[in-house]
Design a protein around this motif. Structure first.
Motif, PDB file in Angstrom:
ATOM      1  N   GLU A 198       0.776  -1.449  -0.218  1.00 43.95           N
ATOM      2  CA  GLU A 198      -0.118   0.434  -0.230  1.00 43.95           C
ATOM      3  C   GLU A 198       1.154   1.147   0.496  1.00 43.95           C
ATOM      4  O   GLU A 198       1.042   2.599  -0.878  1.00 43.95           O
ATOM      5  CB  GLU A 198      -0.963  -0.143   1.065  1.00 43.95           C
ATOM      6  CG  GLU A 198      -2.240  -1.204   1.015  1.00 43.95           C
ATOM      7  CD  GLU A 198      -2.530  -0.937   2.813  1.00 43.95           C
ATOM      8  OE1 GLU A 198      -2.121  -0.311   3.095  1.00 43.95           O
ATOM      9  OE2 GLU A 198      -4.199  -1.769   2.438  1.00 43.95           O
ATOM     10  N   ALA A 199       1.870   1.255   0.923  1.00 40.01           N
ATOM     11  CA  ALA A 199       2.789   2.285   0.658  1.00 40.01           C
ATOM     12  C   ALA A 199       3.635   2.919  -0.153  1.00 40.01           C
ATOM     13  O   ALA A 199       4.146   3.612  -0.854  1.00 40.01           O
ATOM     14  CB  ALA A 199       3.623   2.466   1.527  1.00 40.01           C
ATOM     15  N   VAL A 200       3.844   1.020  -1.371  1.00 38.94           N
ATOM     16  CA  VAL A 200       4.430   1.503  -2.373  1.00 38.94           C
ATOM     17  C   VAL A 200       3.718   2.190  -3.516  1.00 38.94           C
ATOM     18  O   VAL A 200       4.157   2.746  -3.924  1.00 38.94           O
ATOM     19  CB  VAL A 200       5.113  -0.136  -2.984  1.00 38.94           C
ATOM     20  CG1 VAL A 200       5.315  -0.093  -4.456  1.00 38.94           C
ATOM     21  CG2 VAL A 200       6.348  -0.142  -2.102  1.00 38.94           C
ATOM     22  N   ALA A 201       2.286   1.596  -3.586  1.00 43.22           N
ATOM     23  CA  ALA A 201       1.828   2.770  -4.647  1.00 43.22           C
ATOM     24  C   ALA A 201       1.118   4.022  -4.276  1.00 43.22           C
ATOM     25  O   ALA A 201       1.273   4.773  -4.934  1.00 43.22           O
ATOM     26  CB  ALA A 201       0.338   1.388  -4.667  1.00 43.22           C
ATOM     27  N   ARG A 202       0.666   5.023  -2.713  1.00 43.42           N
ATOM     28  CA  ARG A 202       0.848   5.632  -2.375  1.00 43.42           C
ATOM     29  C   ARG A 202       2.307   6.269  -2.858  1.00 43.42           C
ATOM     30  O   ARG A 202       1.875   7.923  -3.106  1.00 43.42           O
ATOM     31  CB  ARG A 202       0.807   5.820  -1.033  1.00 43.42           C
ATOM     32  CG  ARG A 202      -1.399   5.258  -0.725  1.00 43.42           C
ATOM     33  CD  ARG A 202      -1.264   5.366   0.325  1.00 43.42           C
ATOM     34  NE  ARG A 202      -0.419   5.246   2.109  1.00 43.42           N
ATOM     35  CZ  ARG A 202      -0.242   4.021   2.108  1.00 43.42           C
ATOM     36  NH1 ARG A 202      -1.240   3.423   2.409  1.00 43.42           N
ATOM     37  NH2 ARG A 202       0.577   4.223   3.673  1.00 43.42           N
ATOM     38  N   ALA A 203       3.004   6.342  -2.753  1.00 41.07           N
ATOM     39  CA  ALA A 203       4.634   7.044  -2.753  1.00 41.07           C
ATOM     40  C   ALA A 203       4.966   7.160  -4.462  1.00 41.07           C
ATOM     41  O   ALA A 203       5.748   7.697  -4.437  1.00 41.07           O
ATOM     42  CB  ALA A 203       5.331   6.330  -2.062  1.00 41.07           C
ATOM     43  N   GLY A 204       4.023   6.106  -5.224  1.00 43.29           N
ATOM     44  CA  GLY A 204       4.040   6.125  -6.480  1.00 43.29           C
ATOM     45  C   GLY A 204       5.841   5.483  -6.733  1.00 43.29           C
ATOM     46  O   GLY A 204       6.868   6.032  -7.867  1.00 43.29           O
ATOM     47  N   VAL A 205       6.020   4.497  -6.469  1.00 41.08           N
ATOM     48  CA  VAL A 205       7.864   4.015  -6.819  1.00 41.08           C
ATOM     49  C   VAL A 205       7.397   2.591  -7.534  1.00 41.08           C
ATOM     50  O   VAL A 205       6.605   2.518  -7.888  1.00 41.08           O
ATOM     51  CB  VAL A 205       8.360   2.750  -5.369  1.00 41.08           C
ATOM     52  CG1 VAL A 205       9.049   2.265  -5.331  1.00 41.08           C
ATOM     53  CG2 VAL A 205       7.686   3.688  -3.665  1.00 41.08           C
ATOM     54  N   PRO A 206       8.237   3.104  -8.468  1.00 39.69           N
ATOM     55  CA  PRO A 206       7.504   1.792 -10.081  1.00 39.69           C
ATOM     56  C   PRO A 206       8.214   1.365  -9.791  1.00 39.69           C
ATOM     57  O   PRO A 206       7.918  -0.263 -10.763  1.00 39.69           O
ATOM     58  CB  PRO A 206       8.716   3.242 -11.190  1.00 39.69           C
ATOM     59  CG  PRO A 206       9.901   3.113 -10.197  1.00 39.69           C
ATOM     60  CD  PRO A 206       9.272   3.795  -8.694  1.00 39.69           C
TER      61      PRO A 206
END
Length: 301
Positions: A98-106
């Motif tokens: 969820e954090a990866v998606a919110r932070a826009g990590v590719p």
């Protein structure tokens, strides 16, 4: 390139940090539940250590600005408190995603395991398409299978994120001998997966297999045949009496794990095992009497 390694102080994590910083190309944020406290742990200028528990911390600031996140945080113990391992392994993984998606990590690289694979009753190596419903009812297998389903859903809902899952065989290194005595190499592949445009699942395993005869030779001991069912029941009884740290269901898993084909990792990642299965096990066994370890908390003797 900025890479965030979550679970950086553990067996796989510490090796992944070394691999990512070997040529100085990556700036690494090393995330662990417990910060290292020895001077050598902070010796690498390209590594920034941060403390965060994946089950409770706000992870978005931790992964923000990363080019890739390598998620390796995992609790094997306490096996007598499955709600605690579930909070880290299952819920914690979902919170990382969820954090990866919110932070826009590719890009996301996540460690699965051979234990996620469904049981086999043959000795033919399986590729990454083999079903991943868990090798037994052991919490470790169940949680690895849950992570696989979580990654399936995440990849479907977030096609903009390059998702790699790595399924290693059991991983041994000398510096983890003390940790593995209490609980039970694919670091270069993890580093390559984080920095190369690949996606999907990759099997990782050393050459060769370890059976009864090989164990006997390695330990200089005579081997005898014991019924797997009897051994499982005996181990489970000892686990319930808190005499050993693992339940019989984990032995059931080991007896049903597949041999893995590593052809895809060799072809697409250019990966080759540096050590055989026997080399890896010999390394950890030789480190046990010497209490080999490091200054990182999970690996400390």
């Amino acid at each position: 390139m900025k890479v965030v390694v979550i679970g950086a102080s553990g067996n796989l994590g510490s090796a992944a940090v070394r691999a990512l910083t070997a040529d100085g190309a990556a700036e690494v944020v090393a995330v662990a539940r417990r910060a290292p406290d020895g001077p050598r742990a902070y010796a690498q200028a390209s590594v920034e250590w941060r403390v965060a528990d994946v089950s409770t911390a706000n992870l978005e600031p931790v992964v923000e600005g990363a080019d890739a996140v390598v998620h390796l945080a995992w609790k094997f113990q306490p096996t007598h408190r499955p709600e605690e391992t579930w909070a880290t392994n299952a819920v914690g993984t979902r919170r990382v995603l969820e954090a990866v998606a919110r932070a826009g990590v590719p890009a996301l690289v996540c460690a699965s395991s051979v234990a996620a694979y469904s049981p086999v009753h043959h000795n033919d190596p399986v590729d990454e398409t083999w079903e991943t419903d868990g090798a037994s009812a052991a919490a470790y297998c169940r949680e690895k299978a849950y992570v696989e389903r979580t990654l399936d859903a995440f990849a479907c809902n977030h096609p903009e994120v390059r998702v790699v899952r790595v399924r290693p065989a059991f991983v041994f290194q000398r510096s983890a001998a003390s940790e593995q005595r209490r609980i039970f190499g694919g670091a270069l592949a993890l580093a390559t997966a984080a920095t190369t445009e690949v996606a999907g699942a990759f099997n990782l395993a050393g050459d060769g297999t370890i059976g009864r005869d090989e164990l006997g030779e390695l330990m200089g001991a005579r081997t005898v045949e014991v019924s797997p069912r009897l051994a499982s029941h005996g181990l489970d009884g000892a686990w319930r009496a808190r005499l050993v740290p693992v339940p019989g269901s984990l032995l059931d898993a080991v007896m049903q794990l597949p041999l893995m084909s590593t052809a895809r990792a060799e072809l697409e990642l250019g990966w080759q095992p540096r050590h055989s299965a026997m080399d890896a096990l010999e390394a950890v066994l030789s480190g046990l009497p010497e209490k080999a370890g490091s200054e990182l908390p999970p690996l400390r003797p």
